[in-house]
Each structure stands twice: as C-alpha cells, then as structure tokens.
Design a protein around this motif. Structure first.
Motif, mmCIF file in Angstrom:
data_model
loop_
_atom_site.group_PDB
_atom_site.id
_atom_site.type_symbol
_atom_site.label_atom_id
_atom_site.label_comp_id
_atom_site.label_asym_id
_atom_site.label_seq_id
_atom_site.Cartn_x
_atom_site.Cartn_y
_atom_site.Cartn_z
ATOM 1 N N GLY A 1 0.833 -1.200 0.000
ATOM 2 C CA GLY A 1 0.000 0.000 0.000
ATOM 3 C C GLY A 1 0.870 1.253 0.000
ATOM 4 O O GLY A 1 0.587 2.223 -0.718
ATOM 5 N N ARG A 2 1.956 1.225 0.775
ATOM 6 C CA ARG A 2 2.847 2.394 0.814
ATOM 7 C C ARG A 2 3.531 2.590 -0.546
ATOM 8 O O ARG A 2 3.721 3.713 -1.006
ATOM 9 C CB ARG A 2 3.898 2.217 1.908
ATOM 10 N N ARG B 1 2.316 1.858 -3.395
ATOM 11 C CA ARG B 1 1.313 2.463 -4.285
ATOM 12 C C ARG B 1 1.242 3.977 -4.046
ATOM 13 O O ARG B 1 1.199 4.755 -4.995
ATOM 14 C CB ARG B 1 -0.038 1.809 -4.016
ATOM 15 N N GLN B 2 1.258 4.384 -2.761
ATOM 16 C CA GLN B 2 1.242 5.819 -2.440
ATOM 17 C C GLN B 2 2.405 6.529 -3.117
ATOM 18 O O GLN B 2 2.266 7.596 -3.691
ATOM 19 C CB GLN B 2 1.367 6.032 -0.922
ATOM 20 N N ARG B 3 3.574 5.908 -3.023
ATOM 21 C CA ARG B 3 4.761 6.491 -3.629
ATOM 22 C C ARG B 3 4.581 6.695 -5.144
ATOM 23 O O ARG B 3 4.945 7.728 -5.696
ATOM 24 C CB ARG B 3 5.948 5.562 -3.426
ATOM 25 N N LEU C 1 1.803 6.956 -6.718
ATOM 26 C CA LEU C 1 0.793 7.997 -6.965
ATOM 27 C C LEU C 1 1.438 9.375 -6.857
ATOM 28 O O LEU C 1 1.176 10.275 -7.657
ATOM 29 C CB LEU C 1 -0.354 7.868 -5.962
ATOM 30 N N ALA C 2 2.317 9.526 -5.850
ATOM 31 C CA ALA C 2 2.977 10.823 -5.662
ATOM 32 C C ALA C 2 3.902 11.120 -6.837
ATOM 33 O O ALA C 2 4.099 12.271 -7.227
ATOM 34 C CB ALA C 2 3.770 10.805 -4.355
#
Ligand code: N2P
Length: 612
Positions: free
Chosen positions: A457-458, A460-462, A464-465
């Motif tokens: 999940g983290r 994926r956040q990266r 997205l950023a």
C-alpha cells in the motif's frame, strides 16, 4: 431592423459553431492524411511531398498479409451476415408471431452493447466450446456483430414496402419462391446492398472485438496498425490509415446513396473505388504464405529475437515462423489462461513460469530432444521456479535499472532520481506492476518480492505521488523514447539500454544503490501447442552456441549460455550493463512468484495507472 441584425448575428454565430464542430471532428484526420505525404519521417517538420510511404507499404509483407486477412474476414463475414440478416428481416416483416417485438429488439442488442462486453463474452464462449482462436473465431465474431446492422437496414426498407406488389404477383400465379426472387428481393436489393457494405466496412475497421478473438495468423489490418503504433507512429502508418479511411468512407457513401434510393450507377462508383483501394494492394502484394506450410507460432517479448535469427530457423527446417509480441508477463498470462491461444513457444519470466506451472498450462519438455541444454550455465538451471527444468529452458536474463542522459541529469545512482521534481515531465517508468511497485518498495527499504499488504500500500502511495512527474509508462520501446530525447531518465531493462548506450554516448545505465530486480526469462511450450515437435526443435536451436551468441549480440540481453558467452566479442562479454560485475549482482534480487499477492500487485498498479 435591429431584429434582422440580431438574426444575422445568430446565424453567423451558429455558422462559426458548426465550423468549430467540424474542425474538431476532422482536423486530426486531415493532419494524418497530410503527414502521410510528408517526406520527413518526423511529424515535426514538413520536408516536401512524396508518395514514398505508400510504395513502402506495398513492400511491407506484414501489412500486406494483415490486409489480406482483413479482406478475407470482411468478405466471408459480410456474405454470411447479409444472408442471415436479410432472412431475419424478411421473417420479421412477413410474419406476426408471438414475441416478435422482443425478438426483433434482441437483434439490435449487439449495436448497443459495449464492444468490450461482446468481446469478452465471445472469448468465454469459445473457451467453453474449446474453439481455437484464429481466422474462424474472428469471422464468427464479425458475423455476430454485423448481422444486427444488416437487419436494421433491411428492415427499415421493408417498413415502407408495398405489400400489394407481392400480392399482385401471387394473384398472377407466382408461387412464394418466385415472388420472393422476382419481386421482394429486387425491390429490397438497394437496402440489402447497403447493409452488406455497412457490414463490410464495420468488419474491416473493427479493433476491440478482433483483438480479443484473434489468434495466431489472424492479425487483421487494425491489429497490425496498433502493433506498429506501439513502436512509434511512422508515416507508413499514416499512409495505411489514410487508405483505410478513404476506402471505408467510400463504402459508407455508397451504402448511404443506396439507402436513399439513388440509381445503382451512381452508387457503383464509390463502392467500386472503395473496394479497389482495398483490393489493389492485395493483388499487387506478393503471394500469400502457402496455407499448408508448417509453421511455428512464437509468442515472445518485443526486442527479444532478430528476424535474421528466425530466418535461419525457417531455412533449416523449411518452415515459417509466426511471431506475436508482448511487453508484460501479465499479457502473456492472460492469453494463455484464456485457453486457446494456439502458440507453440512462449517466453515467460521465471515467476510467470511458476504461475503457469501451478495452473498446469505448460507442456512437460522432452529433455532428450534438447541436447544443447548442456551449453547452458548450470547456475541458471534447476531453479525453484522450475525444478529439474521440466517445463522451461533459460533464454535471457538481465537487470532492471535506470538509463539517463548524462548531460541533462548529471550522475545518477538512486531510485530517488525518478521522484526528483527537477526532472518533472522527463521521466519514463516501465508499464509493469512488479517493476514499478518493486522500485517503490526498494526506496522504502523493502524487497522486490514483498507480499505484505501494508508495505505494498505504501509503495502504491509512492507511485501515486510520482505520477505527476512521469511523462509516460512504457515497457516496449523505452530505449527509443530515451534516445529520441523525449525523456532524460527511464526505468527499463538492461539489454535495450545497452544498445542505446552504443548509439549515443550521452546515455548511461545504472543499477541503483538501493538494489534492483533481475529477471530470468525462459522458453516454454504451452499445453495444446499445435506443433510440439517443432517447438522442441526451436528450443534446441536457440541454445546452439552460435545462435545463442547471435541472439545476445543482436538483442544485448544477457545470455545464460556458457558456450555462447565465450563466442561473444569482448565489447559485449565485458559490457557492464550486459554482464554486470559482481558488486552489482550482489544488490539485485530475482523477481519471484508472490503467490496470493499477485492479485494485489495487479490491483494496486491498476489503481496507480487509472488515478488522475
Ligand atoms: C524485452 C523485455 C525484457 C523482458 N523487451 C523483461 N522480462
């Protein structure tokens, strides 16, 4: 007076609006057609008028073959759907039976149902019927969607049809058949022809459905164009698109004129011209490949084997090799899982071999037919993804890393560079779930085979950023995009970057200090392969030292073949991007099957790609 002026203003305004709408609709097409006559290969500059791209088209065997396939499919599906559609329209017109309204509405369904739904349901149906994907499945699919159009067009004509004419014929003694052929059909002929032309144009043009139901050797023109576009839009593509556009427009014009009841003479001109445009190159092009010939159907990564190597295999075995290309393991898995792909040899990465093995989709190899396996470095044999090499033989390996344009970026040694706002809009990432999430995981201090949902999940956040900085996600010709100067940094695979470095000394390749992944791609034979013997011969062929060396020298991915490596020129054998030194090998980790987490990877990656 004022009112008149206001009226004129409104008129002018409406005129401008209409002009705007037409420009919006047709400007792209006009640009495409114009560029097909541009002497320059690049669309940025106009260097003069030429027909050269059209001539080149005639010499392009793949395009000609695709055109032939398209014409065969269009012709057969038009004949069948016109017969069926006309019969159905007559039945609805003539007979009032129970639920006729409903049944008729059902015929219109394929017109309104999204193509993607028709496509995937056809794939399921074919799999259930164990129909192999190929020319037949494409024709059936085209009949399925075009029959509706024929029914609608013919039915519309029949609605205004004067029944008394038929009755008069019957009164004069004509039987039902005679009436049908002497009165009804001639009166409906324009509508039937219009329906047929429409069916033909739809078939020639279809992409979505065809891409689902096509198998080996049934690549139609739209599929061919799309696969060419994936390696950059060339004027050749503009030329073939222009021809296709012109031909279908002419056919539609003829259909329209016929429907309007214009005299046949008038309609014959556009119809004939449209058909001639399509058939001309068909006749001018060389003869089609002989049908009965033995063929090997190869499904492999793009940039993984050179045509000259395939030509050697063809010459040696007196066969033809059909090649289809892909750029992700997921694409390969989807094709093989659909069940009836018809391929003889495929090239999954190690983790995809594990997945295919679990699903029992690979044919056990007859190792006695593969004596050249002895040339492969034992370090690459008997690995956990395929103990004892029962199902696959190693073909290429390589690393994932960053290639960059030194003069623009300065030295690079970390994945962080791909998240650096200074390079916004100049970054390319692979279009690959495992590789993109893998890079993000490494930045987080995790490994590329992470299975924990929170860590994923983290990652994926990266991603997205990072997305606003990314120019494009590309797993096919990432090296070319970098060479062209469109991006300054690209995540990608070693072989193509090693080639790019040779072409442009400003390009450098690095395996980042946080570590990276490496891959081991193998050749395997899917269950149900039509030519398993020939497939074995191919596997053994690519392990021959001279051939394996040629494959490595032309593609620059790393060969696991020990004897071949000894034959390579020093420039390749000692190339740090192709055969990395020990310290680099220490920080790369093989991508492994992540089991249940596979679905999570796919989902997270889809989320990243679809985010805005
Ligand atoms: C070649 C891609 C390399 C394959 N275009 C990575 N598994």
């Amino acid at each position: 007076m004022a009112a008149a002026e206001a009226g004129a203003d409104v008129k002018r305004g409406l005129g401008l609006f209409a002009l705007g709408v037409y420009l919006f609709l047709y400007a792209p097409i006009v640009v495409l057609a114009a560029l097909s006559f541009n002497e320059s290969r690049s669309s940025a500059t106009w260097e003069g008028f030429t027909f050269a791209w059209y001539l080149k088209l005639l010499q392009n065997a793949q395009v000609m073959q695709a055109l032939r396939t398209s014409l065969i499919v269009a012709f057969v599906s038009t004949v069948v759907s016109t017969l069926l559609g006309t019969a159905a329209a007559l039945a609805f017109h003539r007979h009032r039976f129970r639920r006729a309204g409903w049944l008729e509405a059902l015929f219109a369904l394929p017109i309104v149902v999204p193509e993607i739904v028709i496509a995937s349901s056809l794939v399921l149906l074919y799999a259930a019927l164990s129909l192999r994907l190929g020319l037949v499945t494409v024709v059936l699919a085209h009949v399925a969607f075009s029959v509706s159009y024929v029914v609608v067009v013919v039915r519309a004509r029949l609605a205004g049809f004067d029944r008394t004419l038929e009755e008069a014929a019957m009164d004069l003694g004509a039987g039902p058949w005679r009436t049908l052929f002497a009165v009804t059909l001639p009166l409906c002929a324009p509508a039937i022809l219009a329906g047929a032309l429409l069916a033909f144009a739809l078939s020639i043009d279809d992409y979505v459905i065809t891409s689902f139901v096509a198998g080996v050797g049934s690549t139609t023109l739209p599929l061919q164009i799309y696969s060419m576009v994936r390696s950059g839009v060339s004027p050749e593509i503009n030329a073939v698109s222009t021809l296709l556009l012109l031909a279908t427009s002419l056919l539609l014009l003829a259909a329209h004129l016929l429907e309007r009841g214009r005299p046949a003479r008038l309609c014959a001109a556009p119809a004939g011209l449209g058909l001639a445009l399509l058939a001309g190159p068909f006749l001018l092009g060389g003869p089609a490949a002989a049908g009965g010939e033995r063929t090997l159907n190869l499904y492999i990564w793009s940039n993984y084997i050179a045509p000259e190597t395939l030509a050697k295999f063809e010459a040696r075995h007196g066969v033809k090799v059909n090649v289809d290309l892909y750029d992700s393991n997921e694409a390969l898995l989807a094709k093989l899982q659909a069940g009836n792909a018809n391929y003889d040899v495929v090239c999954p990465s190690n983790y995809a071999v594990a997945i295919l093995a679990r699903q029992d989709l690979l044919l056990p190899l007859d190792l006695s037919a593969l004596p050249n396996l002895a040339h492969v470095d034992p370090a690459f044999l008997d690995r956990p993804h395929d103990p004892g090499n029962r199902l696959s033989i190693p073909y290429f390996w390589g690393t994932t890393g960053i290639a960059y344009r030194k003069s623009r970026t300065g030295p690079i040694d970390s994945w962080n560079a791909l998240w650096d706002p200074r390079f916004a809009g100049r970054i390319l990432m692979l279009d690959d779930a495992r590789e993109t999430l893998g890079a993000a995981l490494l930045l987080d201090g995790r490994g590329v085979n992470e299975e924990h949902p929170a860590a994923l999940g983290r990652a994926r956040q990266r991603l997205l950023a990072q997305k606003p900085l990314v120019r494009t996600y590309n797993s096919a010709d990432f090296d070319q995009v970098l060479l062209a100067g469109d991006v300054w940094l690209a995540q990608g695979w070693s072989g193509q970057f090693a080639k790019a470095m040779d072409q442009d000394p400003d390009i450098e390749y690095v395996v980042p200090k946080e570590g990276s992944s490496f891959f081991l791609d193998s050749l395997a034979i899917p269950r149900g392969a039509p030519h398993p013997q020939l497939a074995h011969a191919f596997l053994d062929f690519v392990m021959e030292p001279e051939i394996a060396a040629e494959i490595c020298a032309t593609m620059r991915y790393s060969t696991p073949n020990r004897s071949a490596r000894a034959l390579l020129p020093a420039a390749i054998r000692d190339h740090p991007a192709i055969f990395p030194p020990a310290d680099v090998m220490k920080r790369v980790e093989l991508l492994e099957d992540v089991g249940e987490a596979t679905v999570l990877y796919d989902r997270l990656w889809t989320e990243v790609k679809s985010a805005r």
